[in-house]
Each structure stands twice: as structure tokens, then as C-alpha cells.
Motif scaffolding. Sequence first.
Motif, PDB file in Angstrom:
ATOM      1  N   ALA A  54     -14.065 -21.278  -0.766  1.00  5.74           N
ATOM      2  CA  ALA A  54     -13.224 -20.482  -1.675  1.00  5.74           C
ATOM      3  C   ALA A  54     -11.944 -21.229  -2.024  1.00  5.74           C
ATOM      4  O   ALA A  54     -11.545 -21.281  -3.194  1.00  5.74           O
ATOM      5  CB  ALA A  54     -12.903 -19.128  -1.038  1.00  5.74           C
TER       6      ALA A  54
ATOM      7  N   ASP B 242     -10.756 -22.634  -5.779  1.00 12.37           N
ATOM      8  CA  ASP B 242      -9.443 -22.323  -6.358  1.00 12.37           C
ATOM      9  C   ASP B 242      -8.679 -23.604  -6.687  1.00 12.37           C
ATOM     10  O   ASP B 242      -8.079 -23.716  -7.759  1.00 12.37           O
ATOM     11  CB  ASP B 242      -8.630 -21.453  -5.403  1.00 12.37           C
ATOM     12  CG  ASP B 242      -9.177 -20.036  -5.290  1.00 12.37           C
ATOM     13  OD1 ASP B 242      -9.954 -19.605  -6.170  1.00 12.37           O
ATOM     14  OD2 ASP B 242      -8.835 -19.362  -4.294  1.00 12.37           O
TER      15      ASP B 242
ATOM     16  N   LYS C 238     -15.435 -13.524  -5.777  1.00  9.39           N
ATOM     17  CA  LYS C 238     -16.245 -14.556  -5.115  1.00  9.39           C
ATOM     18  C   LYS C 238     -17.147 -13.943  -4.043  1.00  9.39           C
ATOM     19  O   LYS C 238     -16.705 -13.094  -3.270  1.00  9.39           O
ATOM     20  CB  LYS C 238     -15.344 -15.600  -4.457  1.00  9.39           C
ATOM     21  CG  LYS C 238     -14.547 -16.441  -5.388  1.00  9.39           C
ATOM     22  CD  LYS C 238     -13.772 -17.490  -4.567  1.00  9.39           C
ATOM     23  CE  LYS C 238     -12.593 -17.998  -5.314  1.00  9.39           C
ATOM     24  NZ  LYS C 238     -11.359 -17.286  -5.025  1.00  9.39           N
TER      25      LYS C 238
ATOM     26  N   ALA D 117     -21.808 -20.347  -3.715  1.00  7.30           N
ATOM     27  CA  ALA D 117     -20.700 -19.509  -4.186  1.00  7.30           C
ATOM     28  C   ALA D 117     -21.091 -18.911  -5.528  1.00  7.30           C
ATOM     29  O   ALA D 117     -21.554 -19.615  -6.418  1.00  7.30           O
ATOM     30  CB  ALA D 117     -19.433 -20.342  -4.327  1.00  7.30           C
TER      31      ALA D 117
ATOM     32  N   TYR E  62     -19.450 -16.337  -8.522  1.00  7.15           N
ATOM     33  CA  TYR E  62     -18.190 -15.724  -8.932  1.00  7.15           C
ATOM     34  C   TYR E  62     -18.146 -15.603 -10.447  1.00  7.15           C
ATOM     35  O   TYR E  62     -18.982 -16.139 -11.157  1.00  7.15           O
ATOM     36  CB  TYR E  62     -16.983 -16.530  -8.424  1.00  7.15           C
ATOM     37  CG  TYR E  62     -17.006 -18.003  -8.769  1.00  7.15           C
ATOM     38  CD1 TYR E  62     -16.397 -18.484  -9.924  1.00  7.15           C
ATOM     39  CD2 TYR E  62     -17.641 -18.926  -7.931  1.00  7.15           C
ATOM     40  CE1 TYR E  62     -16.406 -19.836 -10.233  1.00  7.15           C
ATOM     41  CE2 TYR E  62     -17.648 -20.276  -8.233  1.00  7.15           C
ATOM     42  CZ  TYR E  62     -17.037 -20.727  -9.378  1.00  7.15           C
ATOM     43  OH  TYR E  62     -17.055 -22.063  -9.690  1.00  7.15           O
TER      44      TYR E  62
END
Length: 147
Positions: free
Chosen positions: A22, A26, A89, A100, A102
Motif C-alpha cells: 500500500a 501511494d 485498496k 492489490a 484499487y
Amino acid sequence: MMLADAAGHAGQDRTAGAAAIAAGIDDMYEAFLAGDRPRFDGHLHPEVTTWETHLPGPLRTRSQLDSYRDQRDATGQRPRLAVLAARDKHIDVWGEFGVARYVLVAQAHAQGPPELTRVTDVLRRVGDRWLIVHHHAELLREPEPAP
């Protein structure tokens, strides 16, 4: 190690892996906004496949992605965005691999309408870093309803 301890350790590894993934996602989008291509690319495996709605077919290596970006940037077509952020997410980790999912929110102007893209990234742990080995992004025509 007792079985319960092994299960607890595996759960901690999954949680730590998901948090690292995560944070990496970002950082990657923050690097894009900052125009820091080396930092952005630091999150990509050299053999990353990139499938996105707006791309000219699947790009099967980082060098193919680089060629596409070099041509795009040379014509002044690099997107300029005020917002580029991964939301909602959902990350799973299995040993050295992670997935992942999102919604990527992109806005040309902070107050402008958002463009939403559904993204799936497959990642592999290489040393102490999680690198994207497959990136699949599909532009959403309509905003997704809240769960």
C-alpha cells in the motif's frame, strides 16, 4: 515453532507485506505527480506487463513502456494532474507474491470531475521491495456504486 506460532507469524508477514505494498503504491503515484520518473519506475519490475485502457495494446516489458512514454512525452502529451491517488485498496499477500486491487482517482484540477480507473497490480517481493510485475487498469465509464 508450534503450528499456532507459524500461523501467527504468517499473518504478521501478510499484514506487513500488505502495508508495504500500500505504501509503495501511494509513493508511486506521488512520484508521478512530482514528475519523478526514476522514483516511479523504482516500483516496477523490469519485466512488468502494462495493460491500460488508453495504451496502444499491452506493453509486455518495462522497455516497451519506456518507449511509449518517451514518444508520448516528446509530443507534450504527458498527463498533468492535480490528483492521482489509489482509493479503496484491497491487498492480499501470499509469501513472495501480492495482489492489490484499487480505484485510481485522477483529476486534472483539484475541483474538477474525477476520472476513475479500476486497477489490479500483481507484485513480487524482490529483496526487501515489492515490485509490480503486472499492471492492469480499466477506465470506468460510470462511477462505481458504494458497497
